[in-house]
Scaffold this motif. Structure first.
Motif, PDB file in Angstrom:
ATOM      1  N   MET A 228       0.842  -1.206   0.000  1.00 44.41           N
ATOM      2  CA  MET A 228       0.000   0.000   0.000  1.00 44.41           C
ATOM      3  C   MET A 228       0.876   1.254   0.000  1.00 44.41           C
ATOM      4  O   MET A 228       0.583   2.226  -0.696  1.00 44.41           O
ATOM      5  CB  MET A 228      -0.938  -0.001   1.216  1.00 44.41           C
ATOM      6  CG  MET A 228      -1.996  -1.095   1.188  1.00 44.41           C
ATOM      7  SD  MET A 228      -3.208  -0.881  -0.117  1.00 44.41           S
ATOM      8  CE  MET A 228      -4.096   0.531   0.495  1.00 44.41           C
ATOM      9  N   HIS A 229       1.951   1.232   0.775  1.00 49.07           N
ATOM     10  CA  HIS A 229       2.869   2.379   0.781  1.00 49.07           C
ATOM     11  C   HIS A 229       3.545   2.536  -0.586  1.00 49.07           C
ATOM     12  O   HIS A 229       3.796   3.663  -1.028  1.00 49.07           O
ATOM     13  CB  HIS A 229       3.902   2.244   1.901  1.00 49.07           C
ATOM     14  CG  HIS A 229       3.350   2.595   3.248  1.00 49.07           C
ATOM     15  ND1 HIS A 229       2.964   3.875   3.584  1.00 49.07           N
ATOM     16  CD2 HIS A 229       3.110   1.827   4.334  1.00 49.07           C
ATOM     17  CE1 HIS A 229       2.513   3.884   4.825  1.00 49.07           C
ATOM     18  NE2 HIS A 229       2.585   2.648   5.303  1.00 49.07           N
ATOM     19  N   GLU A 230       3.834   1.437  -1.257  1.00 48.45           N
ATOM     20  CA  GLU A 230       4.402   1.516  -2.610  1.00 48.45           C
ATOM     21  C   GLU A 230       3.414   2.187  -3.567  1.00 48.45           C
ATOM     22  O   GLU A 230       3.813   2.962  -4.439  1.00 48.45           O
ATOM     23  CB  GLU A 230       4.774   0.124  -3.125  1.00 48.45           C
ATOM     24  CG  GLU A 230       5.995  -0.467  -2.454  1.00 48.45           C
ATOM     25  CD  GLU A 230       6.296  -1.888  -2.914  1.00 48.45           C
ATOM     26  OE1 GLU A 230       5.616  -2.398  -3.835  1.00 48.45           O
ATOM     27  OE2 GLU A 230       7.222  -2.489  -2.344  1.00 48.45           O
ATOM     28  N   ILE A 231       2.131   1.885  -3.407  1.00 51.34           N
ATOM     29  CA  ILE A 231       1.105   2.532  -4.236  1.00 51.34           C
ATOM     30  C   ILE A 231       1.080   4.028  -3.947  1.00 51.34           C
ATOM     31  O   ILE A 231       1.057   4.859  -4.873  1.00 51.34           O
ATOM     32  CB  ILE A 231      -0.280   1.898  -3.994  1.00 51.34           C
ATOM     33  CG1 ILE A 231      -0.306   0.469  -4.538  1.00 51.34           C
ATOM     34  CG2 ILE A 231      -1.395   2.754  -4.596  1.00 51.34           C
ATOM     35  CD1 ILE A 231      -1.522  -0.334  -4.130  1.00 51.34           C
ATOM     36  N   ALA A 232       1.107   4.405  -2.669  1.00 45.88           N
ATOM     37  CA  ALA A 232       1.115   5.823  -2.303  1.00 45.88           C
ATOM     38  C   ALA A 232       2.356   6.516  -2.860  1.00 45.88           C
ATOM     39  O   ALA A 232       2.271   7.653  -3.358  1.00 45.88           O
ATOM     40  CB  ALA A 232       1.040   5.976  -0.784  1.00 45.88           C
ATOM     41  N   ASP A 233       3.495   5.845  -2.791  1.00 50.73           N
ATOM     42  CA  ASP A 233       4.731   6.413  -3.357  1.00 50.73           C
ATOM     43  C   ASP A 233       4.583   6.655  -4.853  1.00 50.73           C
ATOM     44  O   ASP A 233       5.002   7.695  -5.373  1.00 50.73           O
ATOM     45  CB  ASP A 233       5.921   5.482  -3.102  1.00 50.73           C
ATOM     46  CG  ASP A 233       6.303   5.369  -1.631  1.00 50.73           C
ATOM     47  OD1 ASP A 233       5.878   6.224  -0.819  1.00 50.73           O
ATOM     48  OD2 ASP A 233       7.033   4.404  -1.289  1.00 50.73           O
ATOM     49  N   ALA A 234       3.984   5.696  -5.566  1.00 51.38           N
ATOM     50  CA  ALA A 234       3.788   5.832  -7.015  1.00 51.38           C
ATOM     51  C   ALA A 234       2.828   6.986  -7.321  1.00 51.38           C
ATOM     52  O   ALA A 234       3.054   7.751  -8.273  1.00 51.38           O
ATOM     53  CB  ALA A 234       3.260   4.529  -7.612  1.00 51.38           C
ATOM     54  N   LEU A 235       1.782   7.135  -6.533  1.00 50.47           N
ATOM     55  CA  LEU A 235       0.864   8.264  -6.715  1.00 50.47           C
ATOM     56  C   LEU A 235       1.613   9.585  -6.536  1.00 50.47           C
ATOM     57  O   LEU A 235       1.446  10.519  -7.330  1.00 50.47           O
ATOM     58  CB  LEU A 235      -0.303   8.186  -5.726  1.00 50.47           C
ATOM     59  CG  LEU A 235      -1.336   7.095  -5.975  1.00 50.47           C
ATOM     60  CD1 LEU A 235      -2.284   6.966  -4.780  1.00 50.47           C
ATOM     61  CD2 LEU A 235      -2.120   7.373  -7.238  1.00 50.47           C
TER      62      LEU A 235
ATOM     63  N   GLU B 100      -7.464  16.111  -4.844  1.00 50.24           N
ATOM     64  CA  GLU B 100      -7.923  14.756  -5.188  1.00 50.24           C
ATOM     65  C   GLU B 100      -6.765  13.756  -5.096  1.00 50.24           C
ATOM     66  O   GLU B 100      -6.891  12.696  -4.487  1.00 50.24           O
ATOM     67  CB  GLU B 100      -8.499  14.732  -6.604  1.00 50.24           C
ATOM     68  CG  GLU B 100      -9.715  15.581  -6.816  1.00 50.24           C
ATOM     69  CD  GLU B 100     -10.991  14.938  -6.315  1.00 50.24           C
ATOM     70  OE1 GLU B 100     -11.012  13.717  -6.115  1.00 50.24           O
ATOM     71  OE2 GLU B 100     -11.962  15.679  -6.134  1.00 50.24           O
ATOM     72  N   VAL B 101      -5.648  14.095  -5.727  1.00 45.73           N
ATOM     73  CA  VAL B 101      -4.512  13.177  -5.734  1.00 45.73           C
ATOM     74  C   VAL B 101      -3.883  13.110  -4.343  1.00 45.73           C
ATOM     75  O   VAL B 101      -3.563  12.025  -3.850  1.00 45.73           O
ATOM     76  CB  VAL B 101      -3.473  13.582  -6.804  1.00 45.73           C
ATOM     77  CG1 VAL B 101      -2.277  12.632  -6.771  1.00 45.73           C
ATOM     78  CG2 VAL B 101      -4.102  13.593  -8.188  1.00 45.73           C
ATOM     79  N   GLY B 102      -3.735  14.263  -3.696  1.00 41.25           N
ATOM     80  CA  GLY B 102      -3.190  14.274  -2.334  1.00 41.25           C
ATOM     81  C   GLY B 102      -4.048  13.472  -1.373  1.00 41.25           C
ATOM     82  O   GLY B 102      -3.538  12.757  -0.505  1.00 41.25           O
ATOM     83  N   GLY B 103      -5.360  13.577  -1.540  1.00 38.69           N
ATOM     84  CA  GLY B 103      -6.265  12.794  -0.701  1.00 38.69           C
ATOM     85  C   GLY B 103      -6.119  11.307  -0.950  1.00 38.69           C
ATOM     86  O   GLY B 103      -6.182  10.500  -0.020  1.00 38.69           O
ATOM     87  N   SER B 104      -5.899  10.932  -2.209  1.00 35.80           N
ATOM     88  CA  SER B 104      -5.683   9.517  -2.530  1.00 35.80           C
ATOM     89  C   SER B 104      -4.423   8.993  -1.859  1.00 35.80           C
ATOM     90  O   SER B 104      -4.399   7.875  -1.328  1.00 35.80           O
ATOM     91  CB  SER B 104      -5.583   9.325  -4.047  1.00 35.80           C
ATOM     92  OG  SER B 104      -6.797   9.659  -4.661  1.00 35.80           O
ATOM     93  N   VAL B 105      -3.374   9.800  -1.873  1.00 34.24           N
ATOM     94  CA  VAL B 105      -2.125   9.411  -1.207  1.00 34.24           C
ATOM     95  C   VAL B 105      -2.370   9.235   0.294  1.00 34.24           C
ATOM     96  O   VAL B 105      -1.981   8.230   0.897  1.00 34.24           O
ATOM     97  CB  VAL B 105      -1.009  10.457  -1.456  1.00 34.24           C
ATOM     98  CG1 VAL B 105       0.209  10.173  -0.579  1.00 34.24           C
ATOM     99  CG2 VAL B 105      -0.619  10.495  -2.927  1.00 34.24           C
ATOM    100  N   ALA B 106      -3.035  10.225   0.892  1.00 36.28           N
ATOM    101  CA  ALA B 106      -3.275  10.187   2.342  1.00 36.28           C
ATOM    102  C   ALA B 106      -4.126   8.981   2.739  1.00 36.28           C
ATOM    103  O   ALA B 106      -3.818   8.289   3.728  1.00 36.28           O
ATOM    104  CB  ALA B 106      -3.952  11.485   2.790  1.00 36.28           C
ATOM    105  N   TRP B 107      -5.203   8.692   1.986  1.00 35.80           N
ATOM    106  CA  TRP B 107      -6.068   7.561   2.329  1.00 35.80           C
ATOM    107  C   TRP B 107      -5.352   6.229   2.116  1.00 35.80           C
ATOM    108  O   TRP B 107      -5.562   5.267   2.870  1.00 35.80           O
ATOM    109  CB  TRP B 107      -7.373   7.595   1.531  1.00 35.80           C
ATOM    110  CG  TRP B 107      -8.382   8.507   2.164  1.00 35.80           C
ATOM    111  CD1 TRP B 107      -8.853   9.678   1.651  1.00 35.80           C
ATOM    112  CD2 TRP B 107      -9.016   8.351   3.432  1.00 35.80           C
ATOM    113  NE1 TRP B 107      -9.745  10.241   2.526  1.00 35.80           N
ATOM    114  CE2 TRP B 107      -9.864   9.452   3.636  1.00 35.80           C
ATOM    115  CE3 TRP B 107      -8.937   7.382   4.436  1.00 35.80           C
ATOM    116  CZ2 TRP B 107     -10.633   9.625   4.773  1.00 35.80           C
ATOM    117  CZ3 TRP B 107      -9.713   7.546   5.578  1.00 35.80           C
ATOM    118  CH2 TRP B 107     -10.542   8.652   5.731  1.00 35.80           C
TER     119      TRP B 107
END
Length: 153
Positions: free
Chosen positions: A67-74, A104-111
């Motif tokens: 999940m953190h890898e996904i957030a990093d990619a975002l 929107e993108v920042g919120g996706s990273v945070a969630w």
């Protein structure tokens, strides 16, 4: 103008038909989106069912890492994602008080990071001379033996 494909089971899948993606702020056609058919849906469901079997065996710590890898990619692709959202939705990049595609993108990273941090702690229901009872919550799809070796949960 970009023409997009479906991605099913990690593979790009072309479709015979596409439809226009229109920027509502400018009415400009900014892309071509694949028009999926029922057979594509069936392929996607089958791929998800196969992936579920593997994913359910992944330990919680590994799931959190992914999940953190996904957030990093975002985060790495934030500028491009913001541009795409702005073109697709007509929303400003920043907007009033910073509320725009960046939010929107920042919120996706945070969630995504918040989801990775969730835990399912063991809850002690009773701990006295009569009994010791624990409640273990497992996410849907978790497998493996229970802490007391009585089989899959």
């Amino acid at each position: 103008m970009r023409q997009f494909d479906l991605i099913i089971d990690g593979e790009k899948i072309s479709t015979s038909r596409h439809f226009d993606v229109i920027n509502p702020a400018t009415l400009e056609v900014v892309g071509k989106c694949p028009n999926a058919e029922t057979s594509h849906l069936d392929q996607a469901v089958e791929a998800a069912q196969r992936a579920f079997v593997q994913w359910r065996a992944v330990p919680d710590a590994e799931r959190a890492r992914k999940m953190h890898e996904i957030a990093d990619a975002l985060e790495r692709n934030m500028d491009e994602l913001m541009q795409l959202l702005t073109m697709e939705m007509g929303k400003p990049l920043v907007g009033y008080q910073g509320i725009g595609s960046g939010m929107e993108v920042g919120g996706s990273v945070a969630w995504t990071r918040a989801t990775a941090a969730l835990t399912l702690p063991v809850q002690v229901i009773q701990d006295d001379n009569d009994a010791f009872i624990e409640l273990h919550h497992k996410p849907l799809g978790s497998s493996g033996p229970s802490p007391h070796g009585t089989g899959p949960s």
